[in-house]
Design an enzyme around this catalytic site. Structure first.
Site, mmCIF file in Angstrom:
data_model
loop_
_atom_site.group_PDB
_atom_site.id
_atom_site.type_symbol
_atom_site.label_atom_id
_atom_site.label_comp_id
_atom_site.label_asym_id
_atom_site.label_seq_id
_atom_site.Cartn_x
_atom_site.Cartn_y
_atom_site.Cartn_z
ATOM 1 C CE LYS A 206 -2.216 1.443 3.710
ATOM 2 N NZ LYS A 206 -3.116 1.302 4.877
ATOM 3 C CE LYS B 199 -0.096 6.584 4.125
ATOM 4 N NZ LYS B 199 -1.343 6.221 4.825
ATOM 5 C CG ASP C 271 -4.133 5.629 3.013
ATOM 6 O OD1 ASP C 271 -5.093 6.411 2.956
ATOM 7 O OD2 ASP C 271 -3.604 5.296 4.089
ATOM 8 C CG ASN D 261 -3.473 9.176 4.906
ATOM 9 O OD1 ASN D 261 -2.309 8.913 4.622
ATOM 10 N ND2 ASN D 261 -4.137 8.510 5.841
ATOM 11 C CD GLU E 43 -6.142 2.972 4.542
ATOM 12 O OE1 GLU E 43 -5.910 3.407 5.686
ATOM 13 O OE2 GLU E 43 -5.471 2.064 4.006
ATOM 14 C CD GLU F 130 -6.326 5.828 8.821
ATOM 15 O OE1 GLU F 130 -5.618 6.591 9.507
ATOM 16 O OE2 GLU F 130 -5.941 5.293 7.778
ATOM 17 C CG HIS G 130 -5.321 2.014 10.999
ATOM 18 N ND1 HIS G 130 -5.027 2.876 12.036
ATOM 19 C CD2 HIS G 130 -4.760 2.568 9.896
ATOM 20 C CE1 HIS G 130 -4.344 3.904 11.584
ATOM 21 N NE2 HIS G 130 -4.164 3.746 10.293
ATOM 22 C CD GLU H 1 -1.328 -0.109 7.734
ATOM 23 O OE1 GLU H 1 -0.953 0.846 7.036
ATOM 24 O OE2 GLU H 1 -2.307 -0.045 8.517
#
Length: 362
Positions: free
Chosen positions: A159, A161, A190, A192, A216, A242, A292, A312
């Site tokens: 994974k 970002k 992800d 965020n 994500e 999360e 998470h 993870e």
């Protein structure tokens, strides 16, 4: 078995390399619950940057007096949450509850002479893991070096970002990571919470050719309605959770069709007790759980879940990697899977040499 004492202390864990946005540390609140049998249970709370001393104060000032003299058992979770209700029913109160709840589960396992995994109920001996890093700020070369490390460690999934100011940067980086992983490994992205609906729509359309297994947190976590609007515009699966706190929030996300993979954080939801409730609820709705962060505890719980996705394996940010543990926990990530042989309880023994979180300067 009755509680005779509760202690909570906040410690600072510097990261090996700062996470995106300048997060250079994690803080951990170590909780010890003593009993009239002589057994001591260890729990913890955790947070990047914010709130550790407040969590410790809630435990010692508000939970401790209620716990002492009562049963040392995690069945007290609802009673303790009710006691803290005037301070709120989420956020810091749940993080404080988590530290106590984890300690009570540790105590219960020790008293029964078994591991936490076997007390909860082991369903499997291993669970697939994936390499993960907070790497949006990394140069492309550093990102690819990190990915090669995950591949070398045997991970079959990774994974990264996304959420750059320019979508073209994300496209370039995701394409390079896909090439490095090859076609047979899973690639997750992800964001965020960095996107809005139009940006997420464009970005996911541009990233779909690289076959992302899920995205994500594409949008602000609490805005489930916008996730539902985005759901209509992309085929990419959503992983969220999360930053959700309660079973009701997870259930609403599933009902809206925006939670394909649930990602509860055992501390943010309030401990092992509510984490297991959320997992059972998700299983009834056909949604797998991918815990998470906090791999040493998440890995143990994953072995017990009715419907599990992956665990993870965060790059150099486990308790062990940060030097927080006095000895190995018995939780092992190897060749893309996690296993646990912790002995009694959860096996987490925090080092006595940790640096306390100092009070702020006046």
């Amino acid at each position: 078995m009755r509680v005779t004492g509760v202690e909570a202390r906040a410690f600072r864990l510097p990261l090996h390399r700062a996470w995106d946005g300048g997060v250079d540390r994690n803080d951990v609140v170590v909780v010890r619950v003593s009993t009239d049998t002589g057994l001591v249970g260890t729990g913890f709370s955790w947070t990047p940057l914010i709130g550790a001393r407040a969590v410790a104060a809630l435990i010692t000032d508000d939970l401790g007096p209620v716990l002492v003299g009562g049963a040392a058992h995690p069945s007290r979770w609802d009673e303790l949450r009710w006691h803290l209700r005037e301070a709120g029913t989420s956020g810091l109160t749940l993080m404080a509850l988590a530290g106590v709840d984890i300690a009570l589960w540790d105590l219960s396992a020790r008293a029964a002479g078994v591991s936490l995994v076997d007390l909860v109920g082991r369903r499997r001996d291993s669970v697939e893991s994936y390499g993960s890093g907070v790497n949006l700020d990394y140069s492309l070369s550093d990102l690819l070096e990190q990915v090669r490390g995950w591949v070398g460690a045997g991970h079959r999934a990774a994974k990264m970002k996304v959420g750059s100011a320019e979508i073209a940067r994300d496209v370039e980086r995701v394409g390079a990571v896909r090439e490095s992983l090859g076609p047979d490994r899973l690639l997750m992205v992800d964001a965020n919470q960095r996107w809005d609906v139009p940006t997420a729509t464009r970005a996911l359309s541009a990233l779909e050719p690289f076959d992302p297994y899920f995205v994500e947190e594409p949008l602000p976590a609490e805005d489930l309605e916008s996730h539902a609007r985005l759901r209509e515009r992309t085929r990419v699966a959503f992983a969220i959770g999360e930053n959700l706190r309660t079973a009701a929030e997870f259930e609403r996300a599933v009902d809206l069709g925006v939670c394909d993979v649930a990602q509860p954080n055992v501390v943010r939801v309030g401990g092992v007790t509510p984490f297991l409730r959320i997992a059972e609820s998700m299983a009834r709705r056909g949604v797998p759980v991918a815990p998470h962060l906090l791999p040493e505890l998440s890995g143990q719980l994953a072995l017990c879940l009715p419907r599990v996705a992956m665990v993870e394996d965060i790059d150099r940010a486990s308790f062990a990697a940060l030097g927080a543990l006095a000895r190995p926990s018995g939780v092992e990530f190897d060749r893309g899977a996690v296993r646990a042989d912790t002995g009694l309880g959860h096996g987490l023994v925090f080092a006595d040499t940790l640096t306390p979180v100092a009070a702020p300067s006046p």
